[in-house]
Design an enzyme around this catalytic site. Structure first.
Site, PDB file in Angstrom:
ATOM      1  N   ARG A 108      10.654  43.421 -26.166  1.00  0.00           N
ATOM      2  CA  ARG A 108      11.433  43.017 -25.107  1.00  0.00           C
ATOM      3  C   ARG A 108      13.058  43.405 -25.061  1.00  0.00           C
ATOM      4  NH1 ARG A 108       7.136  42.933 -23.469  1.00  0.00           N
ATOM      5  NH2 ARG A 108       6.036  41.199 -22.278  1.00  0.00           N
TER       6      ARG A 108
ATOM      7  N   SER B 256       6.620  35.981 -17.538  1.00  0.00           N
ATOM      8  CA  SER B 256       6.972  35.213 -18.980  1.00  0.00           C
ATOM      9  C   SER B 256       8.244  34.369 -18.805  1.00  0.00           C
ATOM     10  CB  SER B 256       6.772  35.776 -20.130  1.00  0.00           C
ATOM     11  OG  SER B 256       5.238  36.223 -20.180  1.00  0.00           O
TER      12      SER B 256
ATOM     13  N   GLU C 253      13.284  34.811 -21.778  1.00  0.00           N
ATOM     14  CA  GLU C 253      13.140  36.328 -21.633  1.00  0.00           C
ATOM     15  C   GLU C 253      13.910  36.596 -20.317  1.00  0.00           C
ATOM     16  OE1 GLU C 253       9.100  38.327 -21.616  1.00  0.00           O
ATOM     17  OE2 GLU C 253       9.600  38.983 -19.704  1.00  0.00           O
TER      18      GLU C 253
HETATM   19  N1  EPU Z   1      -2.389  30.696 -24.193  1.00  0.00           N
HETATM   20  C1  EPU Z   1      -2.403  29.327 -24.119  1.00  0.00           C
HETATM   21  N2  EPU Z   1      -1.995  28.639 -23.090  1.00  0.00           N
HETATM   22  C2  EPU Z   1      -1.473  28.971 -22.305  1.00  0.00           C
HETATM   23  C3  EPU Z   1      -1.125  30.469 -22.466  1.00  0.00           C
HETATM   24  C4  EPU Z   1      -1.414  31.293 -23.233  1.00  0.00           C
HETATM   25  O1  EPU Z   1      -3.148  28.843 -25.101  1.00  0.00           O
HETATM   26  O2  EPU Z   1      -0.877  28.245 -21.344  1.00  0.00           O
HETATM   27  C5  EPU Z   1      -2.858  31.345 -25.464  1.00  0.00           C
HETATM   28  C6  EPU Z   1      -3.674  32.761 -24.952  1.00  0.00           C
HETATM   29  O3  EPU Z   1      -5.011  32.202 -24.903  1.00  0.00           O
HETATM   30  C7  EPU Z   1      -3.660  33.650 -25.883  1.00  0.00           C
HETATM   31  C8  EPU Z   1      -2.197  33.573 -26.089  1.00  0.00           C
HETATM   32  O4  EPU Z   1      -1.678  32.343 -25.863  1.00  0.00           O
HETATM   33  O5  EPU Z   1      -4.407  33.459 -27.139  1.00  0.00           O
HETATM   34  C9  EPU Z   1      -1.249  34.719 -25.755  1.00  0.00           C
HETATM   35  O6  EPU Z   1      -1.461  34.779 -24.279  1.00  0.00           O
HETATM   36  P1  EPU Z   1      -1.481  35.909 -23.365  1.00  0.00           P
HETATM   37  O7  EPU Z   1      -2.699  36.573 -23.724  1.00  0.00           O
HETATM   38  O8  EPU Z   1      -1.789  35.429 -21.775  1.00  0.00           O
HETATM   39  O9  EPU Z   1      -0.273  36.587 -23.343  1.00  0.00           O
HETATM   40  P2  EPU Z   1       1.255  36.122 -23.472  1.00  0.00           P
HETATM   41  O10 EPU Z   1       1.746  36.403 -24.887  1.00  0.00           O
HETATM   42  O11 EPU Z   1       1.389  34.942 -23.114  1.00  0.00           O
HETATM   43  C10 EPU Z   1       2.403  38.411 -23.385  1.00  0.00           C
HETATM   44  C11 EPU Z   1       3.496  39.077 -22.479  1.00  0.00           C
HETATM   45  C12 EPU Z   1       3.216  39.248 -20.884  1.00  0.00           C
HETATM   46  C13 EPU Z   1       1.942  40.173 -20.833  1.00  0.00           C
HETATM   47  C14 EPU Z   1       0.904  39.631 -21.810  1.00  0.00           C
HETATM   48  C15 EPU Z   1      -0.607  40.643 -21.942  1.00  0.00           C
HETATM   49  C16 EPU Z   1       5.404  38.194 -23.407  1.00  0.00           C
HETATM   50  C17 EPU Z   1       6.573  37.232 -23.410  1.00  0.00           C
HETATM   51  N3  EPU Z   1       4.543  38.102 -22.483  1.00  0.00           N
HETATM   52  O12 EPU Z   1       1.947  37.158 -22.697  1.00  0.00           O
HETATM   53  O13 EPU Z   1       4.268  39.813 -20.337  1.00  0.00           O
HETATM   54  O14 EPU Z   1       1.533  40.342 -19.611  1.00  0.00           O
HETATM   55  O15 EPU Z   1       1.031  39.512 -23.170  1.00  0.00           O
HETATM   56  O16 EPU Z   1      -0.117  41.490 -22.498  1.00  0.00           O
HETATM   57  O17 EPU Z   1       5.459  38.984 -24.288  1.00  0.00           O
HETATM   58  C18 EPU Z   1       6.208  39.278 -18.844  1.00  0.00           C
HETATM   59  O18 EPU Z   1       6.694  39.764 -20.042  1.00  0.00           O
HETATM   60  O19 EPU Z   1       6.592  38.697 -17.954  1.00  0.00           O
HETATM   61  C19 EPU Z   1       4.646  39.371 -19.091  1.00  0.00           C
HETATM   62  C20 EPU Z   1       3.928  38.514 -18.228  1.00  0.00           C
END
Ligand code: EPU
Length: 336
Positions: free
Chosen positions: A161, A237, A332
């Protein structure tokens, strides 16, 4: 170029926060970028799709909205194409354009909000792919010298990012176009490494997915987990996933064995959404704002929220995560 004064910013960002912009300047063509010369010595603000900005006050600096359009193939070889996409094109439209034309490489980035010019600044990423994996060159207007320059991928110093456009080149350049290197049929590299993609493909009985299948599946996953900004204001995010040392991670993991974690060089990346969720924040409503019911990492505007209200919720979340896990999570989203 179109200049308007005293404009409501409400429709210009996906958070839908209503503040006033003193001056809004629409940049509609490549020639329009050269008019920026008039503001050479002034601080300015650049707005693409407004999907990564939280407005907390009226903006007195001139705001440039980038709206130039167009796609053209710069090079067409046997296994790949180089395609020039104008900064003002909507990112998801570019994904659909690529998929419809049989060009692969960005299907995993389906439905990411925002415009193409903003995509390299924070190196957008999702489902195992970042734009840096397909980005060949960035074209940008150099505000000091009044010329358009080309930056090869390697010069941009892409990271999680981030890029030079977000750090040391901040405010120096305005991105006019991006040039992507996309694969042609028979040369696609399908990436279904992210668990949610493979299980959704399996549910659909697809064992040999096309780029279109991947795009559709990613679109479906995002729609089920993330709020549609047209319905509920948000900027995806709100925080970056924090990166901590391995030592710190090992200590934390002993008390939280189920904590999601991903390798990040010598360090470990944690899921900010999980940390926030653990602090009891998922789906919490505070006045006009709060976090999304399906994803604690997304702060939402339930209608008429002010930027200050959203910022206060973000600060409360940061405080709770810091107190509970001794981890500092950073936005972010850009806060103006
Ligand atoms: N999780 C929870 N509770 C929540 C949210 C997430 O327990 O409320 C857990 C999920 O179960 C999972 C882990 O946290 O084990 C990661 O969650 P998720 O797979 O939804 O991905 P993320 O890390 O929250 C990132 C990017 C997203 C992108 C997704 C998919 C960042 C800050 N965010 O989200 O990007 O779509 O991976 O690759 O890197 C964005 O940047 O705006 C964005 C949406």
């Amino acid at each position: 170029m179109i200049i308007t004064n005293n404009v409501s910013a409400q429709p210009l960002t996906t958070f839908g926060i209503d503040v006033a912009l003193d001056t809004l300047i629409q940049v509609n063509s490549e020639e329009d970028f050269y008019y920026l010369d008039q503001w050479k010595d002034t601080e300015i603000k650049i707005l693409g799709g407004g999907s990564n900005v939280l407005l907390t006050q009226d903006i007195h600096l001139p705001v440039f909205n980038i709206n130039n359009k167009g796609y053209h193939i710069v090079k067409d070889s046997e296994d790949y194409v180089l395609v020039n996409i104008a900064a003002g094109e909507t990112w998801h439209d570019a994904v659909l354009w690529a998929v419809d034309n049989g060009y692969g490489g960005i299907e995993n980035l389906s439905l990411i909000p925002g415009k193409c010019g903003a995509a390299p600044i924070q190196n957008i990423g999702a489902y195992g792919i970042e734009i840096k994996d397909v980005l060949h060159t960035v074209k940008a207007y150099d505000r000091e010298h009044g010329v358009i320059k080309f930056f090869h991928n390697q010069e941009c110093d892409f990271g999680y990012r981030t890029s030079n456009f977000k750090t040391k080149w901040k405010d120096k350049y305005v991105i006019t176009d991006i040039i992507l290197q996309l694969t042609k049929p028979d040369h696609h590299i399908i990436n279904t490494s992210y668990g949610a993609i493979s299980s959704e493909l399996e549910d659909r009985g697809i064992s040999d997915p096309s780029i279109k299948d991947v795009s559709e599946v990613v679109t479906h996953i995002r729609q089920s987990k993330l709020p549609d900004p047209k319905v509920v204001g948000n900027a995806g995010s709100f925080f970056k996933n924090p990166i901590i040392s391995k030592d710190k991670f090992i200590k934390l993991q002993s008390s939280h064995p189920d904590m999601p974690n991903y390798p990040a060089g010598a360090d470990v990346k944690l899921a900010a959404g999980w940390l926030i969720d653990q602090c009891g924040w998922k789906g919490r409503v505070i006045g006009n704002t709060g976090t999304y019911k399906n994803q604690a990492l997304v702060i939402v505007n339930h209608g008429n929220a002010t930027g200050s209200e959203v910022r206060a919720v973000a600060q409360a979340i940061q405080k709770d995560v810091s107190e509970r896990f001794d981890i500092k999570i950073e936005p972010e989203v850009n806060i103006w």
